[in-house]
Design a protein around this motif. Structure first.
Motif, PDB file in Angstrom:
ATOM      1  N   GLY A 167      -3.914  13.775  -9.377  1.00  0.00           N
ATOM      2  CA  GLY A 167      -2.489  13.543  -9.616  1.00  0.00           C
ATOM      3  C   GLY A 167      -1.895  12.431  -8.777  1.00  0.00           C
ATOM      4  N   LEU A 168      -2.358  12.279  -7.552  1.00  0.00           N
ATOM      5  CA  LEU A 168      -1.877  11.244  -6.631  1.00  0.00           C
ATOM      6  C   LEU A 168      -3.064  10.608  -5.938  1.00  0.00           C
ATOM      7  N   ARG A 218       9.420   8.246  -3.877  1.00  0.00           N
ATOM      8  CA  ARG A 218       8.860   7.483  -2.759  1.00  0.00           C
ATOM      9  C   ARG A 218       7.522   6.827  -3.082  1.00  0.00           C
ATOM     10  N   ARG A 219       7.023   7.029  -4.286  1.00  0.00           N
ATOM     11  CA  ARG A 219       5.764   6.406  -4.671  1.00  0.00           C
ATOM     12  C   ARG A 219       5.987   4.931  -4.977  1.00  0.00           C
ATOM     13  N   ILE A 220       4.916   4.129  -4.851  1.00  0.00           N
ATOM     14  CA  ILE A 220       5.101   2.700  -5.110  1.00  0.00           C
ATOM     15  C   ILE A 220       4.817   2.318  -6.549  1.00  0.00           C
ATOM     16  N   VAL A 221       4.046   3.156  -7.260  1.00  0.00           N
ATOM     17  CA  VAL A 221       3.724   2.845  -8.645  1.00  0.00           C
ATOM     18  C   VAL A 221       3.432   4.142  -9.399  1.00  0.00           C
ATOM     19  N   ASP A 222       3.823   4.160 -10.661  1.00  0.00           N
ATOM     20  CA  ASP A 222       3.535   5.268 -11.567  1.00  0.00           C
ATOM     21  C   ASP A 222       2.764   4.665 -12.729  1.00  0.00           C
ATOM     22  N   LEU A 223       1.566   5.155 -12.972  1.00  0.00           N
ATOM     23  CA  LEU A 223       0.666   4.572 -13.961  1.00  0.00           C
ATOM     24  C   LEU A 223       0.565   5.441 -15.207  1.00  0.00           C
ATOM     25  N   THR A 224       0.048   4.863 -16.276  1.00  0.00           N
ATOM     26  CA  THR A 224      -0.254   5.655 -17.458  1.00  0.00           C
ATOM     27  C   THR A 224      -1.470   6.529 -17.162  1.00  0.00           C
ATOM     28  N   VAL A 265       0.860  -1.180   0.000  1.00  0.00           N
ATOM     29  CA  VAL A 265       0.000   0.000   0.000  1.00  0.00           C
ATOM     30  C   VAL A 265       0.892   1.225   0.000  1.00  0.00           C
ATOM     31  N   GLY A 266       0.518   2.211  -0.812  1.00  0.00           N
ATOM     32  CA  GLY A 266       1.290   3.441  -0.876  1.00  0.00           C
ATOM     33  C   GLY A 266       0.662   4.420  -1.841  1.00  0.00           C
ATOM     34  N   THR A 267       1.452   5.371  -2.300  1.00  0.00           N
ATOM     35  CA  THR A 267       0.963   6.427  -3.179  1.00  0.00           C
ATOM     36  C   THR A 267       1.255   6.108  -4.630  1.00  0.00           C
ATOM     37  N   ALA A 268       0.251   6.359  -5.479  1.00  0.00           N
ATOM     38  CA  ALA A 268       0.401   6.199  -6.925  1.00  0.00           C
ATOM     39  C   ALA A 268       0.345   7.569  -7.584  1.00  0.00           C
ATOM     40  N   SER A 269       1.045   7.680  -8.694  1.00  0.00           N
ATOM     41  CA  SER A 269       1.003   8.872  -9.528  1.00  0.00           C
ATOM     42  C   SER A 269       0.834   8.395 -10.960  1.00  0.00           C
TER      43      SER A 269
END
Length: 137
Positions: A112-113, A93-99, A30-34
């Motif tokens: 955005g997040l 520090r984010r766990i995932v960056d998505l399209t 669990v964490g932050t996505a952008s």
């Protein structure tokens, strides 16, 4: 007491009639996505694929490239399946960056997040999904 027994038996028989969907996996984070900025569209990713902001892909630092993951927005409980094709910057520090396509599906394109749960997807889980939900490139 007898009424409770009848309700329990009814619940068991109803559950036995419907086939439960397999869980995605035991590995969960669990964490932050952008999501990716538009400037990355058309550039080569860590996997060698050309980045497409309309595809269902993601960047993740520890999962193997090519891994399918289920990303769930914890604000609204929407989820998508994406393929890991790239890496995040090591200081991120984010766990995932998505399209952007995945961010739209998850409903956080305007923020955005968002806070997400990331799960590696099993073959059994993928096979249990209706064909119409699969938009993996």
């Amino acid at each position: 007491m007898a009424l409770a027994l009848v309700v329990t038996l009814g619940s068991l028989s109803a559950q036995a009639q419907t086939k439960p969907r397999p869980k995605a996996t035991a590995a969960v984070s669990v964490g932050t996505a952008s999501y990716y900025a538009e400037k990355f569209h058309g550039r080569k990713t860590a996997s060698g694929e050309i980045f497409d902001n309309t595809a269902m892909t993601a960047a993740h630092n520890s999962l193997p490239l090519g891994t399918l993951i289920k990303v769930t927005n914890l604000r609204n409980h929407r989820w998508v399946i994406v393929k890991v094709t790239d890496r995040l910057h090591h200081a991120n520090r984010r766990i995932v960056d998505l399209t952007q396509a995945a961010a739209k599906q998850l409903g956080f394109i305007h923020w955005g997040l968002t806070k997400v749960r990331v799960e590696v997807v099993s073959k059994e889980f993928m096979n249990s999904l209706p064909y119409s939900t699969l938009a993996i490139n």
